[in-house]
Design an enzyme around this catalytic site. Structure first.
Site, PDB file in Angstrom:
ATOM      1  N   GLN A 232      44.041  28.475  87.117  1.00  0.00           N
ATOM      2  CA  GLN A 232      43.905  29.842  87.293  1.00  0.00           C
ATOM      3  C   GLN A 232      42.742  30.088  88.883  1.00  0.00           C
ATOM      4  OE1 GLN A 232      41.145  29.782  83.388  1.00  0.00           O
ATOM      5  NE2 GLN A 232      41.985  32.334  83.521  1.00  0.00           N
TER       6      GLN A 232
ATOM      7  N   GLY B 101      35.396  29.720  79.501  1.00  0.00           N
ATOM      8  CA  GLY B 101      35.912  28.582  79.865  1.00  0.00           C
ATOM      9  C   GLY B 101      36.981  29.118  81.419  1.00  0.00           C
TER      10      GLY B 101
ATOM     11  N   HIS C  46      42.676  28.292  73.882  1.00  0.00           N
ATOM     12  CA  HIS C  46      43.557  29.438  75.484  1.00  0.00           C
ATOM     13  C   HIS C  46      43.458  28.570  76.898  1.00  0.00           C
ATOM     14  CE1 HIS C  46      42.818  33.061  77.032  1.00  0.00           C
ATOM     15  NE2 HIS C  46      42.609  31.984  78.543  1.00  0.00           N
ATOM     16  N   GLU C  47      42.454  27.719  77.066  1.00  0.00           N
ATOM     17  CA  GLU C  47      42.610  27.262  78.349  1.00  0.00           C
ATOM     18  C   GLU C  47      43.706  25.359  78.694  1.00  0.00           C
ATOM     19  OE1 GLU C  47      39.216  28.853  79.113  1.00  0.00           O
ATOM     20  OE2 GLU C  47      40.686  28.173  80.484  1.00  0.00           O
TER      21      GLU C  47
ATOM     22  N   CYS D 284      40.414  36.625  79.245  1.00  0.00           N
ATOM     23  CA  CYS D 284      40.929  36.263  79.960  1.00  0.00           C
ATOM     24  C   CYS D 284      40.729  36.844  81.502  1.00  0.00           C
ATOM     25  CB  CYS D 284      42.994  36.033  79.889  1.00  0.00           C
ATOM     26  SG  CYS D 284      42.915  34.218  81.574  1.00  0.00           S
ATOM     27  N   LEU D 285      40.198  35.637  82.068  1.00  0.00           N
ATOM     28  CA  LEU D 285      40.190  35.568  83.709  1.00  0.00           C
ATOM     29  C   LEU D 285      40.857  35.803  84.161  1.00  0.00           C
ATOM     30  CD1 LEU D 285      36.449  32.542  83.867  1.00  0.00           C
ATOM     31  CD2 LEU D 285      36.370  35.494  83.486  1.00  0.00           C
TER      32      LEU D 285
ATOM     33  N   HIS E  40      47.188  27.266  79.461  1.00  0.00           N
ATOM     34  CA  HIS E  40      46.903  27.747  81.303  1.00  0.00           C
ATOM     35  C   HIS E  40      47.149  26.734  81.901  1.00  0.00           C
ATOM     36  CE1 HIS E  40      45.206  31.841  81.465  1.00  0.00           C
ATOM     37  NE2 HIS E  40      43.973  30.999  81.070  1.00  0.00           N
TER      38      HIS E  40
HETATM   39  O1  LIG Z   1      40.489  33.186  81.105  1.00  0.00           O
HETATM   40  C1  LIG Z   1      39.903  32.289  80.115  1.00  0.00           C
HETATM   41  O2  LIG Z   1      39.975  31.197  80.236  1.00  0.00           O
HETATM   42  C2  LIG Z   1      38.652  32.235  80.084  1.00  0.00           C
HETATM   43  C3  LIG Z   1      38.405  33.052  78.898  1.00  0.00           C
HETATM   44  C4  LIG Z   1      38.250  31.842  77.903  1.00  0.00           C
HETATM   45  C5  LIG Z   1      38.461  32.678  76.453  1.00  0.00           C
HETATM   46  C6  LIG Z   1      37.484  33.497  76.372  1.00  0.00           C
HETATM   47  C7  LIG Z   1      37.104  33.875  74.733  1.00  0.00           C
HETATM   48  C8  LIG Z   1      38.705  33.219  73.881  1.00  0.00           C
HETATM   49  C9  LIG Z   1      39.579  32.642  74.269  1.00  0.00           C
HETATM   50  C10 LIG Z   1      39.866  32.899  75.312  1.00  0.00           C
HETATM   51  C11 LIG Z   1      36.934  33.796  78.609  1.00  0.00           C
HETATM   52  O3  LIG Z   1      36.248  33.424  79.376  1.00  0.00           O
HETATM   53  S1  LIG Z   1      37.329  35.308  78.654  1.00  0.00           S
HETATM   54  C12 LIG Z   1      35.778  36.041  78.977  1.00  0.00           C
HETATM   55  C13 LIG Z   1      34.838  35.511  77.639  1.00  0.00           C
HETATM   56  O4  LIG Z   1      33.880  35.008  77.969  1.00  0.00           O
HETATM   57  C14 LIG Z   1      34.783  36.219  76.185  1.00  0.00           C
HETATM   58  C15 LIG Z   1      36.163  36.963  76.281  1.00  0.00           C
HETATM   59  C16 LIG Z   1      35.759  37.424  74.743  1.00  0.00           C
HETATM   60  C17 LIG Z   1      35.294  36.623  73.129  1.00  0.00           C
HETATM   61  C18 LIG Z   1      34.103  35.262  73.941  1.00  0.00           C
HETATM   62  C19 LIG Z   1      33.832  35.350  75.570  1.00  0.00           C
HETATM   63 ZN   LIG Z   2      43.347  32.784  80.387  1.00  0.00          ZN
END
Ligand SMILES: O=C(O)C[C@@H](Cc1ccccc1)C(=O)SCC(=O)c1ccccc1
Ligand SMILES: [Zn+2]
Length: 170
Positions: A50, A45, A133-134, A91-92, A137
């Site tokens: 971001q 996401g 989560h998004e 989170c990225l 943000h």
């Molecule tokens: O920073 C962001 O919004 C992206 C974030 C989204 C997210 C992932 C997992 C749980 C909640 C929100 C990411 O993509 S983090 C990297 C990722 O791909 C990931 C991390 C943990 C679990 C599954 C995927």
């Molecule tokens: Zn995030």
């Protein structure tokens, strides 16, 4: 084009996103660039906040082959269950930090897509966790805000270290 992703604790990540008035060419280009940036950063996401664009726009792709991106414009998320479940989030904008956050794991999403079509659906599991989560943000909230002070300090130190390594790699 790849867009630079803001890193925690950058204060710009705290900006409240404004509604999108019209899905014009500028927004369509931003959507394309955000999807490209999300794939490059290996996320599932990405919120416009971001990439320092403070409009209510989210892209997500939970597919295996990274070939089915979803676009949510002016999204509204409503929990459908009281009970909260822990989920390991990342989170990225907070690279290499993963920790459990409790959220309702079934929500209703109301939004419009890149073609101006209405989206109104109930989702659960990772899709529900990710959209919340998004949405955070877009409201200037980062998942580490839910963690202890100590974990927030560790997250800041970790991000500083990761950014130094990335700088060296060039
Ligand atoms: O920073 C962001 O919004 C992206 C974030 C989204 C997210 C992932 C997992 C749980 C909640 C929100 C990411 O993509 S983090 C990297 C990722 O791909 C990931 C991390 C943990 C679990 C599954 C995927
Ligand atoms: Zn995030």
């Amino acid at each position: 084009a790849l867009l630079p992703i803001l890193s925690y604790p950058d204060p710009r990540l705290r900006t409240i996103a404004k509604p999108v008035k019209e899905v014009d060419d500028e927004i369509k280009t931003l959507i394309t660039d955000m999807i490209e940036t999300m794939y490059d950063a290996e996320g599932i996401g990405l919120a416009a906040s971001q990439v320092d664009q403070h409009v209510q726009l989210i892209v997500m792709d939970l597919s295996e082959n990274k070939d089915s991106p979803m676009v949510f414009i002016n999204p509204k998320v409503t929990p459908l269950v009281e009970e909260k479940q822990p989920y390991e989030e990342g989170c990225l904008s907070v690279p290499d930090v993963y920790d459990k956050v409790e959220r309702p794991n079934k929500v209703r999403i109301e939004a419009i897509d890149e073609n101006g079509q209405v989206i109104d659906k109930e989702v659960e599991g990772l899709l529900a966790v990710c959209i919340q989560h998004e949405m955070d943000h877009l409201n200037g909230v980062i998942f580490v805000d839910y963690l202890s002070r100590l974990k927030q300090t560790r997250a800041r130190d970790k991000v500083r270290k990761v950014l130094k390594v990335r700088e060296k790699q060039g």
